[in-house]
Design a protein around this motif. Structure first.
Motif, PDB file in Angstrom:
ATOM      1  N   ALA A   1       0.827  -1.214   0.000  1.00  0.00           N
ATOM      2  CA  ALA A   1       0.000   0.000   0.000  1.00  0.00           C
ATOM      3  C   ALA A   1       0.859   1.260   0.000  1.00  0.00           C
ATOM      4  N   GLY A   2       2.160   1.115   0.333  1.00  0.00           N
ATOM      5  CA  GLY A   2       3.049   2.271   0.420  1.00  0.00           C
ATOM      6  C   GLY A   2       3.685   2.683  -0.887  1.00  0.00           C
ATOM      7  N   GLY A   3       3.353   2.015  -1.976  1.00  0.00           N
ATOM      8  CA  GLY A   3       3.941   2.358  -3.265  1.00  0.00           C
ATOM      9  C   GLY A   3       4.205   1.117  -4.093  1.00  0.00           C
ATOM     10  N   LYS A   4       4.704   1.312  -5.306  1.00  0.00           N
ATOM     11  CA  LYS A   4       4.953   0.181  -6.213  1.00  0.00           C
ATOM     12  C   LYS A   4       5.902  -0.815  -5.544  1.00  0.00           C
ATOM     13  N   THR A   5       5.409  -2.031  -5.337  1.00  0.00           N
ATOM     14  CA  THR A   5       6.127  -3.037  -4.542  1.00  0.00           C
ATOM     15  C   THR A   5       6.372  -4.299  -5.347  1.00  0.00           C
ATOM     16  N   CYS A   6       7.509  -4.928  -5.099  1.00  0.00           N
ATOM     17  CA  CYS A   6       7.782  -6.260  -5.645  1.00  0.00           C
ATOM     18  C   CYS A   6       8.254  -7.147  -4.497  1.00  0.00           C
ATOM     19  N   VAL A   7       8.137  -8.460  -4.687  1.00  0.00           N
ATOM     20  CA  VAL A   7       8.645  -9.437  -3.731  1.00  0.00           C
ATOM     21  C   VAL A   7       9.819 -10.151  -4.375  1.00  0.00           C
ATOM     22  N   ILE A   8      10.931 -10.204  -3.661  1.00  0.00           N
ATOM     23  CA  ILE A   8      12.089 -10.974  -4.120  1.00  0.00           C
ATOM     24  C   ILE A   8      12.170 -12.206  -3.227  1.00  0.00           C
ATOM     25  N   SER A   9      11.902 -13.368  -3.829  1.00  0.00           N
ATOM     26  CA  SER A   9      11.771 -14.605  -3.058  1.00  0.00           C
ATOM     27  C   SER A   9      13.012 -15.483  -3.171  1.00  0.00           C
ATOM     28  N   THR A  10      13.570 -15.790  -2.003  1.00  0.00           N
ATOM     29  CA  THR A  10      14.645 -16.788  -1.922  1.00  0.00           C
ATOM     30  C   THR A  10      14.167 -17.964  -1.067  1.00  0.00           C
ATOM     31  N   ILE A  11      12.862 -18.256  -1.146  1.00  0.00           N
ATOM     32  CA  ILE A  11      12.317 -19.452  -0.492  1.00  0.00           C
ATOM     33  C   ILE A  11      12.845 -20.679  -1.227  1.00  0.00           C
ATOM     34  N   ASN A  12      13.269 -21.690  -0.478  1.00  0.00           N
ATOM     35  CA  ASN A  12      13.799 -22.911  -1.080  1.00  0.00           C
ATOM     36  C   ASN A  12      12.959 -24.120  -0.718  1.00  0.00           C
ATOM     37  N   GLY A  13      12.990 -25.109  -1.616  1.00  0.00           N
ATOM     38  CA  GLY A  13      12.385 -26.403  -1.326  1.00  0.00           C
ATOM     39  C   GLY A  13      10.870 -26.398  -1.393  1.00  0.00           C
ATOM     40  N   ASP A  14      10.254 -27.339  -0.643  1.00  0.00           N
ATOM     41  CA  ASP A  14       8.813 -27.545  -0.764  1.00  0.00           C
ATOM     42  C   ASP A  14       7.971 -26.440  -0.140  1.00  0.00           C
ATOM     43  N   SER A  15       8.590 -25.493   0.565  1.00  0.00           N
ATOM     44  CA  SER A  15       7.836 -24.339   1.087  1.00  0.00           C
ATOM     45  C   SER A  15       7.283 -23.461  -0.035  1.00  0.00           C
ATOM     46  N   ASN A  16       7.872 -23.565  -1.235  1.00  0.00           N
ATOM     47  CA  ASN A  16       7.370 -22.772  -2.350  1.00  0.00           C
ATOM     48  C   ASN A  16       5.932 -23.117  -2.699  1.00  0.00           C
ATOM     49  N   VAL A  17       5.545 -24.377  -2.513  1.00  0.00           N
ATOM     50  CA  VAL A  17       4.190 -24.801  -2.880  1.00  0.00           C
ATOM     51  C   VAL A  17       3.142 -24.061  -2.051  1.00  0.00           C
ATOM     52  N   PRO A  18       3.193 -24.091  -0.695  1.00  0.00           N
ATOM     53  CA  PRO A  18       2.188 -23.334   0.064  1.00  0.00           C
ATOM     54  C   PRO A  18       2.300 -21.829  -0.123  1.00  0.00           C
ATOM     55  N   PHE A  19       3.505 -21.296  -0.355  1.00  0.00           N
ATOM     56  CA  PHE A  19       3.635 -19.852  -0.577  1.00  0.00           C
ATOM     57  C   PHE A  19       2.870 -19.434  -1.829  1.00  0.00           C
ATOM     58  N   TYR A  20       3.102 -20.144  -2.934  1.00  0.00           N
ATOM     59  CA  TYR A  20       2.423 -19.774  -4.173  1.00  0.00           C
ATOM     60  C   TYR A  20       0.924 -20.047  -4.111  1.00  0.00           C
ATOM     61  N   LYS A  21       0.549 -21.099  -3.399  1.00  0.00           N
ATOM     62  CA  LYS A  21      -0.889 -21.354  -3.225  1.00  0.00           C
ATOM     63  C   LYS A  21      -1.553 -20.208  -2.458  1.00  0.00           C
ATOM     64  N   GLU A  22      -0.859 -19.696  -1.435  1.00  0.00           N
ATOM     65  CA  GLU A  22      -1.415 -18.589  -0.646  1.00  0.00           C
ATOM     66  C   GLU A  22      -1.492 -17.305  -1.466  1.00  0.00           C
ATOM     67  N   LEU A  23      -0.499 -17.085  -2.329  1.00  0.00           N
ATOM     68  CA  LEU A  23      -0.566 -15.930  -3.232  1.00  0.00           C
ATOM     69  C   LEU A  23      -1.844 -15.992  -4.057  1.00  0.00           C
ATOM     70  N   GLY A  24      -2.120 -17.192  -4.591  1.00  0.00           N
ATOM     71  CA  GLY A  24      -3.323 -17.377  -5.387  1.00  0.00           C
ATOM     72  C   GLY A  24      -4.581 -17.172  -4.567  1.00  0.00           C
ATOM     73  N   ASN A  25      -4.603 -17.740  -3.360  1.00  0.00           N
ATOM     74  CA  ASN A  25      -5.783 -17.603  -2.481  1.00  0.00           C
ATOM     75  C   ASN A  25      -6.070 -16.144  -2.146  1.00  0.00           C
ATOM     76  N   ALA A  26      -4.973 -15.366  -1.970  1.00  0.00           N
ATOM     77  CA  ALA A  26      -5.130 -13.967  -1.564  1.00  0.00           C
ATOM     78  C   ALA A  26      -5.415 -13.037  -2.747  1.00  0.00           C
ATOM     79  N   GLY A  27      -5.368 -13.600  -3.954  1.00  0.00           N
ATOM     80  CA  GLY A  27      -5.621 -12.785  -5.139  1.00  0.00           C
ATOM     81  C   GLY A  27      -4.534 -11.765  -5.411  1.00  0.00           C
ATOM     82  N   LEU A  28      -3.324 -12.056  -4.943  1.00  0.00           N
ATOM     83  CA  LEU A  28      -2.204 -11.125  -5.146  1.00  0.00           C
ATOM     84  C   LEU A  28      -1.627 -11.375  -6.539  1.00  0.00           C
ATOM     85  N   LYS A  29      -2.013 -10.558  -7.477  1.00  0.00           N
ATOM     86  CA  LYS A  29      -1.653 -10.786  -8.880  1.00  0.00           C
ATOM     87  C   LYS A  29      -0.357 -10.074  -9.251  1.00  0.00           C
ATOM     88  N   ALA A  30       0.279 -10.608 -10.290  1.00  0.00           N
ATOM     89  CA  ALA A  30       1.578 -10.090 -10.723  1.00  0.00           C
ATOM     90  C   ALA A  30       1.499  -8.630 -11.140  1.00  0.00           C
TER      91      ALA A  30
END
Length: 416
Positions: free
Chosen positions: A224-253
């Motif tokens: 909300a504070g301005g044009k934002t990006c996420v830089i992800s260095t998540i490794n391994g199987d944690s990527n699956v729930p992270f990306y699923k949550e992005l989808g659930n939250a409607g956080l689009k590219a």
């Protein structure tokens, strides 16, 4: 012929036969090659495919006569995503199994765990994954990217007009050396570009973390504070729930783009990628690249998967660390043949300057002084089918900078 000359002649024949027998025996003895990847635990989602790529590459080399007329014999061990166990398995491969080289590791903590073993025993490790740099070891060849071949160009892209003109940066990673060091470098880089501390958020989660609801909520608030990006260095199987949550939250590219440094085609096989279309990954290779070398590489792996009945063999994908594994094994073969021996010091000397036409479409080169590959940099957008459209690339391969110029004191650290 008198008795003395007869005995002399038969002795010479016996000696000659003995030499031939020794040569034949050496030729028949396979060269043992270690494969050190997690086949269980949190990193199995990423590392299993590298084991399969190594075995495929070894099989292909053997089908063409092996190395120095000898077949390669792979010795596979599973350190099970257990970092101290990596060191134990590395020592087992070197001292008990007597391997001539090891291809393996993914996380930097696993690589750091095995380094003392390779230095003590003077053996060789080929490390196939992008990493944080800040290391240069005589006994390691790094076939993945250094930060200037991935993290820095990706961040510059996000800051550019075509990348969305990001002003705020949410650094999200797994809690270990690679994400923390990479983000240290990125903080320094961002500050050099005028980004304030208030516009950088930095969060870490443990290996295997699965609940990203709160973190994704925080990303939304931060954006909300301005044009934002996420830089992800998540490794391994944690990527699956992270990306699923992005989808659930409607956080689009288009609103908050995520660029990942450890997510490729293999990790996305377990995710519904339709809500993730447009999010980014930075690598040196994508399966979607169109060139004859890549087409042959993909077909080789698909054929291997079907022949070996790998899980979901009809849906296997290739990715960047698989390409880096394939390059490393073939470059090692070239160096051994040039040196005419598997002797570690002579192979190290022969590795500098080795070239290989890679599936990325470029001829990549092993640097003569820093044990890293000159590699192209590519940024891809996630497609609905889990593949990537390349949206930005360098004109050609870049020389690695193992010692980042954004960390003070690195100016003099250039060679082994």
């Amino acid at each position: 012929m008198d008795r003395r000359n007869f005995i002399k002649g038969t002795g010479a024949v016996a000696l000659s036969c003995s030499s031939i027998s020794t040569a034949l025996s050496q030729a028949a003895t396979p060269i043992k090659v270690g494969v050190l990847h997690s086949l269980s635990g949190t990193m199995a989602i990423s590392e299993t495919a590298l084991k399969d790529t190594a075995l495929m590459s070894i099989e292909a080399i053997n089908a063409k006569g092996g190395v120095l007329g000898r077949k390669l014999e792979p010795v596979v061990v599973d350190p099970a995503s257990n970092w101290p166990l990596f060191a134990e398995r590395a020592r087992q491969l070197i001292t008990q199994d007597k391997v001539s080289v090891v291809f393996g590791c993914w996380t930097s903590v696993s690589r750091k765990s095995v380094l003392p073993v390779f230095k003590e025993t003077n053996n060789l490790l080929f490390y196939p994954v992008q990493y944080e740099g800040e290391e240069l070891e005589k006994n390691v060849f790094y076939t993945g990217a250094a930060p200037n071949q991935q993290a820095i160009p990706a961040t510059e892209y996000l800051m550019s007009k075509e990348g969305g003109s990001a002003k705020r940066f949410f650094l999200l990673g797994t809690d270990y050396v690679y994400p923390r060091t990479t983000n240290k470098i990125l903080r320094s880089f961002l500050k050099s570009k005028g980004v304030k501390d208030a516009d950088i958020e930095e969060i870490y989660t443990p290996f295997g973390h699965s609940d990203y609801q709160t973190i994704v909520g925080n990303i939304k608030k931060f954006s909300a504070g301005g044009k934002t990006c996420v830089i992800s260095t998540i490794n391994g199987d944690s990527n699956v729930p992270f990306y699923k949550e992005l989808g659930n939250a409607g956080l689009k590219a288009k609103d908050v783009p995520v660029v990942a440094f450890s997510v490729g085609e293999e990790e996305l096989r377990g995710v519904d990628t339709k809500p993730l279309v447009g999010h980014l990954a930075a690598w040196n290779y994508f399966m979607s690249l169109r060139n004859p070398t890549n087409a042959a590489f993909i077909k080789m792996y698909q054929d291997y998967a079907k022949a070996k009945k790998l899980p979901n063999a009809d849906k296997v994908v290739t990715n960047d660390p698989m390409e880096a594994t394939y390059i490393g094994i073939n470059m090692w073969k070239q160096a051994v043949e040039q040196a005419k021996t598997t002797d570690v010091d002579r192979v190290i000397a022969a590795m500098g300057g080795q070239k290989f036409v890679a599936p990325c479409g470029f001829e990549v080169t092993m640097d003569k002084t820093n044990h890293h590959l000159h590699k192209p940099v590519l940024i891809g957008e996630v497609r609905a089918d889990g593949q990537f459209n390349v949206v930005w690339r360098t004109k050609g391969p870049l020389r690695a900078q193992p010692w980042s110029p954004f960390i003070p004191g690195n100016e003099s650290k250039q060679k082994i």
